[in-house]
Design an enzyme around this catalytic site. Structure first.
Site: not given
Ligand SMILES: [Zn+2]
Length: 333
Positions: A205, A258
């Site tokens: 992420k 992501k």
């Molecule tokens: Zn968070």
């Protein structure tokens, strides 16, 4: 692919197989299917509430009754799963709303699993929506700025995950990016008897400007600083592979990259390297950009959405989390 085995012109003419739609379908390498889609939904307390998110057309903060309606509609359209985020009434310094037995997510999960047992309910596990400061972990103030404490945060994350599993969540999805959280969550789930509950980790992420509109939706903007001490630097690909490897070693069943569109190379490498079920999260700004340009009549919303999601599938995503899931499922029918 060994290129020296590829035919040469004029014996080989690639256009031969592009002559008709039927011919093109026959040799198409990648398809979109509603069965791969996950719809993110935001729940808050109340009744008959549909609070529109300014920068995310078609996305709302929903009270549980409205959430149920939205989830049922997705289910009918053929979307097999939703990803649930909660907005609590109160925030504090230990994110108590995240793991409260009667927290907003826990209530919503129980309702969804009772009314729509076949719909898969994935719960986002993080603390930022529940912390008064909006960070994903416990904050220790210091003279040089606040520090986000890793190991003490793990206990709260594990507790949150267990409370989601107890409420009936089908898949647990930690998004915080603390080190060691998948292991902490796996251990806690197993201890509670939830050995069969899968973990979908937000493994790679990135600290991304593409999350902008989401923060309005989840009311999770940090009050100070940013998330760069825990989310990844946009330029780092080798580190993303290490992050994914760690999560797999700690017990992740599905790994996620992501954002999606700006990180397709990461997605491709993760799938090629590990071969694990891999998810891509088409984040809020990816959605917002398509919606905004379509509203101006500058692009064909449907065609651009299909092409973007197809690119994620082609890069290696088995699962696509997208705010357009219901539209896409309907378009595919
Ligand atoms: Zn968070």
């Amino acid at each position: 692919m060994r290129m020296n085995f590829v035919g040469t012109f004029p014996a080989y003419r690639p256009r031969r197989l592009r002559q008709s739609a039927a011919m093109r379908r026959l040799v198409s390498e990648t398809q979109l299917s509603a069965s791969r889609l996950v719809l993110p939904l935001f729940v808050r307390s109340g009744r008959k509430i549909r609070r529109a998110i300014q920068a995310m057309p078609g996305v709302f903060q929903l009270s549980p009754d409205e959430l149920l309606r939205e989830a049922a509609q997705a289910h009918r359209a053929g979307v097999p799963a939703i990803l649930l985020f909660g907005i609590p009434d109160k925030k504090d310094a230990k994110a108590s709303g995240a793991y409260a037995a009667n927290g907003i997510v826990q209530q919503a999960v129980r309702l969804l699993k009772k009314e729509l047992p076949e719909l898969l309910v994935i719960t986002d596990v993080c603390l930022c929506e529940y912390m008064e400061h909006g960070h994903c972990g416990i904050v220790q103030p210091s003279k040089t700025g606040a520090k986000i404490l890793n190991d003490p945060t793990l206990k709260l994350l594990a507790r949150t995950a267990a409370s989601h599993a107890e409420a009936g969540a089908d898949i647990i999805a930690p998004s915080d990016m603390m080190d060691g959280r998948v292991r902490a969550i796996r251990e806690q789930l197993d201890k509670g008897g939830f050995t069969e509950t899968p973990i979908m980790s937000y493994a790679a992420k990135f600290a991304s400007a593409f999350y902008g509109p989401f923060r309005e939706a989840a009311e999770s903007t940090p009050k100070f600083g940013d998330r760069r001490s825990y989310q990844m630097d946009a330029g780092n690909a080798a580190e993303a592979l290490r992050e994914v490897a760690l999560d797999i070693q700690e017990g992740a069943d599905i790994v996620m990259v992501k954002p999606a569109l700006a990180y397709l190379d990461i997605l491709h490498r993760v799938k090629a390297e590990f071969g694990y079920p891999t998810a891509a999260y088409a984040v809020s700004a990816e959605h917002a950009m398509i919606k905004a340009a379509a509203a101006k009549g500058w692009i064909d919303e449907r065609a651009v959405t299909f092409e973007s999601l197809l690119a994620m599938r082609r890069a290696g995503a088995d699962i696509i989390i997208t705010y357009a899931a219901v539209d896409v499922a309907k378009w595919l029918k």
